[in-house]
Scaffold this active site. Structure first.
Site, PDB file in Angstrom:
ATOM      1  N   GLY A 203       1.003  -1.112   0.038  1.00  0.00           N
ATOM      2  CA  GLY A 203       0.018  -0.078   0.040  1.00  0.00           C
ATOM      3  C   GLY A 203       1.028   1.288  -0.076  1.00  0.00           C
ATOM      4  O   GLY A 203       2.145   1.211  -0.214  1.00  0.00           O
ATOM      5  N   GLY A 204       0.114   2.502   0.142  1.00  0.00           N
ATOM      6  CA  GLY A 204       0.824   3.568   0.211  1.00  0.00           C
ATOM      7  C   GLY A 204       1.860   3.872   1.390  1.00  0.00           C
ATOM      8  O   GLY A 204       2.586   4.557   1.211  1.00  0.00           O
ATOM      9  N   PHE A 205       1.434   3.097   2.401  1.00  0.00           N
ATOM     10  CA  PHE A 205       2.425   3.291   3.502  1.00  0.00           C
ATOM     11  C   PHE A 205       3.775   2.052   3.695  1.00  0.00           C
ATOM     12  O   PHE A 205       4.394   2.215   4.557  1.00  0.00           O
ATOM     13  CB  PHE A 205       1.531   2.969   4.850  1.00  0.00           C
ATOM     14  CG  PHE A 205       0.362   4.074   4.816  1.00  0.00           C
ATOM     15  CD1 PHE A 205       0.696   5.441   5.041  1.00  0.00           C
ATOM     16  CD2 PHE A 205      -1.010   3.759   4.715  1.00  0.00           C
ATOM     17  CE1 PHE A 205      -0.316   6.336   5.210  1.00  0.00           C
ATOM     18  CE2 PHE A 205      -1.975   4.561   4.739  1.00  0.00           C
ATOM     19  CZ  PHE A 205      -1.592   5.964   4.941  1.00  0.00           C
ATOM     20  N   GLY A 206       3.463   1.354   2.672  1.00  0.00           N
ATOM     21  CA  GLY A 206       4.435   0.087   2.561  1.00  0.00           C
ATOM     22  C   GLY A 206       4.044  -1.102   2.521  1.00  0.00           C
ATOM     23  O   GLY A 206       2.623  -1.577   2.327  1.00  0.00           O
TER      24      GLY A 206
ATOM     25  N   LYS B 258       3.043  -4.709   8.724  1.00  0.00           N
ATOM     26  CA  LYS B 258       3.042  -3.400   7.864  1.00  0.00           C
ATOM     27  C   LYS B 258       4.368  -2.734   7.993  1.00  0.00           C
ATOM     28  O   LYS B 258       4.887  -2.068   9.166  1.00  0.00           O
ATOM     29  CB  LYS B 258       1.892  -2.174   8.164  1.00  0.00           C
ATOM     30  CG  LYS B 258       1.712  -1.662   7.004  1.00  0.00           C
ATOM     31  CD  LYS B 258       0.724  -0.378   7.277  1.00  0.00           C
ATOM     32  CE  LYS B 258      -0.730  -0.666   7.369  1.00  0.00           C
ATOM     33  NZ  LYS B 258      -1.353  -0.818   5.994  1.00  0.00           N
TER      34      LYS B 258
ATOM     35  N   ASP C 175      -9.535   7.370   4.322  1.00  0.00           N
ATOM     36  CA  ASP C 175      -9.478   6.531   3.180  1.00  0.00           C
ATOM     37  C   ASP C 175     -10.403   5.063   3.343  1.00  0.00           C
ATOM     38  O   ASP C 175      -9.807   3.931   3.077  1.00  0.00           O
ATOM     39  CB  ASP C 175      -7.957   6.204   3.005  1.00  0.00           C
ATOM     40  CG  ASP C 175      -7.659   5.503   1.853  1.00  0.00           C
ATOM     41  OD1 ASP C 175      -8.500   5.856   0.837  1.00  0.00           O
ATOM     42  OD2 ASP C 175      -6.565   5.347   1.343  1.00  0.00           O
TER      43      ASP C 175
END
Ligand SMILES: *[C@@H]1O[C@H](CO)[C@@H](O)[C@H](O)[C@H]1NC(C)=O
Ligand SMILES: *[C@@H]1O[C@H](CO)[C@@H](O)[C@H](O)[C@H]1NC(C)=O
Ligand SMILES: *[C@@H]1O[C@H](CO)[C@@H](O)[C@H](O)[C@H]1NC(C)=O
Ligand SMILES: *[C@@H]1O[C@H](CO)[C@@H](O)[C@H](O)[C@H]1NC(C)=O
Ligand SMILES: *[C@@H]1O[C@H](CO)[C@@H](O)[C@H](O)[C@H]1NC(C)=O
Ligand SMILES: *[C@@H]1O[C@H](CO)[C@@H](O)[C@H](O)[C@H]1NC(C)=O
Ligand SMILES: *[C@@H]1O[C@H](CO)[C@@H](O)[C@H](O)[C@H]1NC(C)=O
Ligand SMILES: *[C@@H]1O[C@H](CO)[C@@H](O)[C@H](O)[C@H]1NC(C)=O
Ligand SMILES: *[C@@H]1O[C@H](CO)[C@@H](O)[C@H](O)[C@H]1NC(C)=O
Ligand SMILES: *[C@@H]1O[C@H](CO)[C@@H](O)[C@H](O)[C@H]1NC(C)=O
Length: 667
Positions: A345-348, A364, A461
């Site tokens: 995802g965008g965070f990792g 994560k 989100d």
């Protein structure tokens, strides 16, 4: 028993308060003391000076005082760290200050930045050894004290006066004191006072005295606050935020205070010599035994203790219980093997793993430095880990190792909702009963985030891929609280993930960056329509034409052909229930923010059939009824980046006041 739970409660409330101060750096750019121009000599002297702090490895006491250059472009700077910061932590904080100052005060000759763990200031005039108590910056917490305000003030004042005299008695390396005192109603107040150590003891007392005298005027009845001045600062807080003070070697005291220390030292010397000479044999023996003991202990717990030492000393036991060892996670995920990767995802990246006790976890691995200090990160994790609800993916803990930041979640066996509802074959596994339960579960999870949890969390989100399904297909919302765990402006690369996902974003959020619980309600409405129709919000294909899901749903609802919206694989559904859900979905996506229901009313509408629903107005983005009034994300990255900058700016500006007010409602 009651006392204990009271204390626990107030502790939990206090946890939320800490964020305000930890997240807030205060900057003062002095517009009256002259400006420099970009790339001028002053500018380059300033950069040289500040970037050279870290080469002064001889400084171990957290006070940096240097100057560089020739008049009239000579720059003077002072950096000061809290007494619990080791040189690495201190330099890291000062570097953060430096980055903030370069950003916020791009051309002022004189500026100050205060952070939780340090302070950095510079000027074109000599600032060493002068007491300066202006400008003053204050951070006032929202939380009120409970119980008698007068009694609290008495306790606070006596604590702060005591700490002030301790700080003032410090030497030219450090003038710093922390301490706590029990306050009425099971509260404890934690105080911190510090002067730049170049001040004389009298000046330090004067400066702190002024700061303390602000308390009744600015902080009356508040549970915490900061008064920040160039030469000194105070802070009080209902929660412990400082670690054990690092010891300074009294013999290494610099010459400036040779008075106090050397006279004391001399007086003691003769007695010490006598004391040592007589039992010298036994001392040697004890020392040898001690060394043997230490060595044995060290080899036994080598791994463990090395890691502990690196960590912040000021860990609260609560945080410790959530902290995972990096090696544990590495083993659990088989060295973050690609085959264990279950998402990106965008965070990792997200990895699946199994702990040695058999428990399955999802890890994560945050893709970059989250832009906040370790302590701040831990505090955020503590808060988010407190959010527990059967419709939320549970955050089990975290792991910090060097620059690595990992979040450990419970593992949810089935995939995310989008994996099922948009797949022509798999969607058959979700009959109406299941889908209805999923809608209800998401609503309850979101209601908890918005209103029932201690903190008011806005998801920002919410979308099908953030809804995970457990073995019984119960929904669990994931990725909530990410805005707290990762600083927003640090992750611009994956803008769409951070700012929200286009198509689920409410118009006021997409266009103006304004988010509120009602923007989550909008995303929820989109999600409901997706679940019922089996179509992605990006479009419903009808022959050649692709129509936006919201337009499609609205047009059919308006024209009385609502059954067209319903996924044809839903053959078993109770018609009324489905129609009611479509109706609720349309209420949630209305353009008018005020007309959208809250999650509490949504939950009520879902539960009570007798409740008459209002008639929805036109959803956002419908425009002429055919096309979106906003450009698509792919076709207009420009629009998108502007919007990110807007919200980044906004969050920077509001970091102290509004962010803490809009996002956080301590209970
Ligand atoms: C600092 O800069 C200001 C504005 O340029 C100037 O008026 C002042 O004299 C300078 N101070 C010193 C000590 O050079
Ligand atoms: C310095 O620059 C700031 C804006 O960057 C401006 O507001 C201020 O008036 C300037 N000061 C002087 C003395 O020119
Ligand atoms: C300052 O210097 C840098 C590198 O030398 C250059 O890229 C930049 O354009 C200069 N800025 C100004 C305003 O002169
Ligand atoms: C940077 O710091 C080092 C170590 O103290 C010192 O030797 C050196 O002169 C400094 N350089 C500048 C440009 O100030
Ligand atoms: C601090 O800086 C000032 C000005 O550069 C200098 O006069 C003084 O000796 C310095 N003091 C210490 C302790 O380094
Ligand atoms: C200071 O911070 C900047 C930006 O975050 C980073 O690029 C730089 O490496 C840091 N410097 C040190 C010495 O930590
Ligand atoms: C604190 O008390 C003030 C006045 O008594 C009140 O206006 C305010 O809402 C209270 N704040 C909180 C967070 O309860
Ligand atoms: C400060 O508090 C400590 C412990 O409560 C006490 O021993 C000490 O005497 C106090 N000092 C002053 C100056 O009040
Ligand atoms: C240290 O003390 C001696 C004697 O007490 C004195 O002569 C000397 O000036 C002092 N040094 C400083 C830097 O004050
Ligand atoms: C420091 O030394 C000076 C003279 O050297 C003396 O007058 C003063 O009392 C001393 N201060 C302390 C705290 O001992």
């Amino acid at each position: 028993m009651a006392a204990v739970s009271f204390r626990l409660l107030s502790f939990l409330c206090c946890l939320s308060i800490i964020i305000i101060s930890q997240a807030s750096a205060q900057t003062n750019c002095d517009n009256d003391k002259g400006n420099y121009t970009i790339n001028s000599t002053y500018h380059s002297n300033l950069n040289t000076l500040l970037s050279n702090f870290s080469s002064h490895t001889d400084i171990y006491y957290g006070f940096y005082n240097f100057s560089y250059g020739q008049d009239p472009d000579k720059v003077y700077a002072i950096g000061l760290c809290r007494g619990d910061q080791n040189p690495d932590q201190c330099l890291k904080c000062l570097n953060e200050s430096r980055v903030s100052l370069a950003d916020e005060c791009p051309n002022q000759k004189e500026a100050i930045n205060w952070r939780g763990e340090c302070m950095l200031r510079y000027s074109n005039r000599s600032i060493f050894g002068r007491m300066e108590n202006q400008p003053t910056s204050r951070i006032v917490y929202l939380k009120n004290v409970t119980g008698s305000v007068d009694e609290f003030n008495d306790v606070l004042e006596s604590l702060m006066r005591n700490l002030s005299s301790t700080a003032a008695s410090g030497d030219s390396r450090r003038k710093y004191a922390t301490g706590s005192k029990p306050a009425p109603d099971f509260q404890t107040t934690y105080g911190y006072t510090q002067c730049t150590p170049d001040l004389s003891s009298e000046d330090c007392t004067t400066c702190l005295g002024e700061a303390i005298s602000d308390i009744p005027n600015y902080f009356n009845g508040k549970a915490g606050g900061n008064v920040l001045k160039p030469s000194c600062r105070i802070r009080f807080d209902p929660y412990s935020y400082y670690g054990p003070t690092l010891k300074l070697d009294p013999d290494a005291s610099p010459t400036m205070t040779n008075n106090t220390s050397s006279s004391q030292g001399k007086g003691n010397t003769s007695r010490i010599i006598i004391a040592i000479v007589v039992p010298v044999a036994s001392v040697v023996l004890v020392l040898i035994l001690f060394c043997i003991y230490l060595r044995a202990r060290k080899s036994r717990k080598q791994n463990e203790s090395e890691k502990r030492e690196d960590n912040n000393e000021d860990e609260i036991s609560f945080a410790e219980s959530l902290q995972f060892d990096f090696d544990t996670i590495r083993v659990a995920t088989n060295e973050f093997a690609d085959c264990n990767k279950i998402g990106q995802g965008g965070f990792g990246a997200v990895y699946r793993g199994q702990l040695s006790n058999g428990q399955e976890i999802a890890v994560k691995r945050l893709s970059r430095d989250s832009g906040q200090g370790d302590m701040e990160f831990k505090n955020e994790v503590l808060l988010v880990a407190k959010l527990q609800h059967r419709n939320l993916v549970r955050l089990l803990g975290f792991c910090l190792e060097g620059t690595e930041r990992l979040l450990v979640y419970e593992f949810v066996p089935n995939k995310s909702l989008d994996y099922f509802i948009f797949d022509p074959i798999k969607k058959a596994q979700l009959d109406w009963q299941r889908r209805y339960k999923i809608i209800g579960g998401i609503a309850r999870g979101l209601l908890y985030l918005h209103e029932d949890s201690r903190l008011r969390i806005i998801h920002r989100d919410l979308k099908a891929s953030n809804i995970l399904l457990d073995e019984e297909m119960h929904p669990k919302i994931s990725d909530f609280g990410m805005a707290r765990l990762v600083h927003m402006d640090q992750t611009q690369e994956n803008t769409s993930r951070i700012v929200g996902t286009y198509g689920y974003m409410a118009p006021e959020y997409a266009i103006y960056g304004q988010f509120s619980a009602k923007s989550d309600v909008f995303s929820f409405g989109v999600l409901v329509l997706e679940i019922i129709s089996g179509h992605k919000n990006s479009g419903v294909r009808r022959g050649e034409n692709v129509e936006d899901l919201l337009c499609f749903a609205w047009r059919n609802w308006r024209d009385g052909t609502t059954t067209n919206i319903v996924d044809p694989t839903l053959t078993d559904g109770l018609r009324n229930e489905i129609m009611r859900c479509i109706h609720i979905g349309l209420l949630c996506v209305q353009e008018n923010v005020a007309a959208r229901p809250t999650m509490a009313s949504v939950a009520l509408m879902l539960n009570s059939y007798s409740l008459t629903l209002p008639v929805p107005s036109e959803p956002a983005f419908v425009g002429d009824g055919r096309t979106r009034s906003l450009p698509d994300m792919q076709s207009s990255s420009e629009h998108n980046s502007r919007q990110t900058i807007e919200s980044a700016n906004q969050s920077a500006q509001n970091s102290v006041n509004e962010a803490s007010i809009t996002e956080l409602y301590p209970r």
